[in-house]
Design an enzyme around this catalytic site. Sequence first.
Site, short mmCIF file in Angstrom:
data_model
loop_
_atom_site.label_atom_id
_atom_site.label_comp_id
_atom_site.label_asym_id
_atom_site.label_seq_id
_atom_site.Cartn_x
_atom_site.Cartn_y
_atom_site.Cartn_z
N GLY A 141 41.14 55.95 12.36
CA GLY A 141 40.52 54.69 12.73
C GLY A 141 41.14 54.16 14.00
O GLY A 141 42.30 54.46 14.31
N GLN A 167 43.42 47.97 20.35
CA GLN A 167 44.47 48.99 20.47
C GLN A 167 44.39 49.75 21.78
O GLN A 167 45.35 50.42 22.18
CB GLN A 167 44.38 50.00 19.31
N CYS A 211 49.63 53.61 11.56
CA CYS A 211 48.81 53.02 12.61
C CYS A 211 49.20 53.67 13.94
O CYS A 211 50.38 53.85 14.22
CB CYS A 211 49.07 51.51 12.67
N LEU A 212 48.18 53.98 14.75
CA LEU A 212 48.47 54.60 16.05
C LEU A 212 49.27 53.66 16.95
O LEU A 212 49.93 54.11 17.88
CB LEU A 212 47.17 55.02 16.73
N HIS A 228 41.87 47.71 7.46
CA HIS A 228 42.97 47.88 8.43
C HIS A 228 42.44 47.68 9.85
O HIS A 228 43.06 46.95 10.65
CB HIS A 228 43.57 49.29 8.24
N GLU A 229 41.30 48.31 10.17
CA GLU A 229 40.76 48.20 11.54
C GLU A 229 40.25 46.79 11.80
O GLU A 229 40.40 46.25 12.91
CB GLU A 229 39.66 49.22 11.78
N HIS A 236 42.91 44.49 12.93
CA HIS A 236 43.25 44.61 14.36
C HIS A 236 42.43 43.63 15.19
O HIS A 236 42.91 43.13 16.21
CB HIS A 236 42.97 46.02 14.87
NI NI Z 1 46.02 50.50 13.09
#
Ligand code: NI
Length: 172
Positions: free
Chosen positions: A46, A51, A94-95, A136-137, A140
């Site tokens: 995701g 991000q 998470c990235l 989660h996304e 963000h």
């Molecule tokens: Ni994330």
Amino acid sequence: MARLPILVAPDPRLKVKARPVEKVDEPLRRLMDDMLETMYAAPGIGLAAPQVGVDKRVLVIDIAKDGDPKTPLRMANPQLLWVSDDDAVYEEGCLSVPEQYADVTRPARIRVRFLDHQNEIRELDADGLLATVVQHEMDHLDGILFIDHLSNLKRNMILRKLSKSRKPLVGA
Ligand code: NI
């Protein structure tokens, strides 16, 4: 398509509430495709526009396993219509918080409404991993990271590790 650089916490751009899009047009479709390419390359399941430093309520997801056919989801202006009373716990990463993982509790099932890449309104019922990833996304888009769901102690431990291990981001 192009790969985009992924911001890493504690970058302040990850803490901003992103703005709704007016409609999903060609430039926005290109952004969604670039985000998918960036996510697949990371690799991740995701990615949200903040991000990659873009202040828009846009996210992409694909939870297909390695080797299975791709199942990309592209969402703009996602909105939770319903969440279940029962919760699920997943170990999240998470990235933007590379190589750090922790259990996070969220509603187990959700219904989300969004604009797809054709600018059509769609609704999706999700459970399991997909329900967690969508939430989660969506976090963000409101400047919330999964570590914000943890105790201060755990969050600070992770942030300290991140600042020690700062290096060019290639994955995780
Ligand atoms: Ni994330």
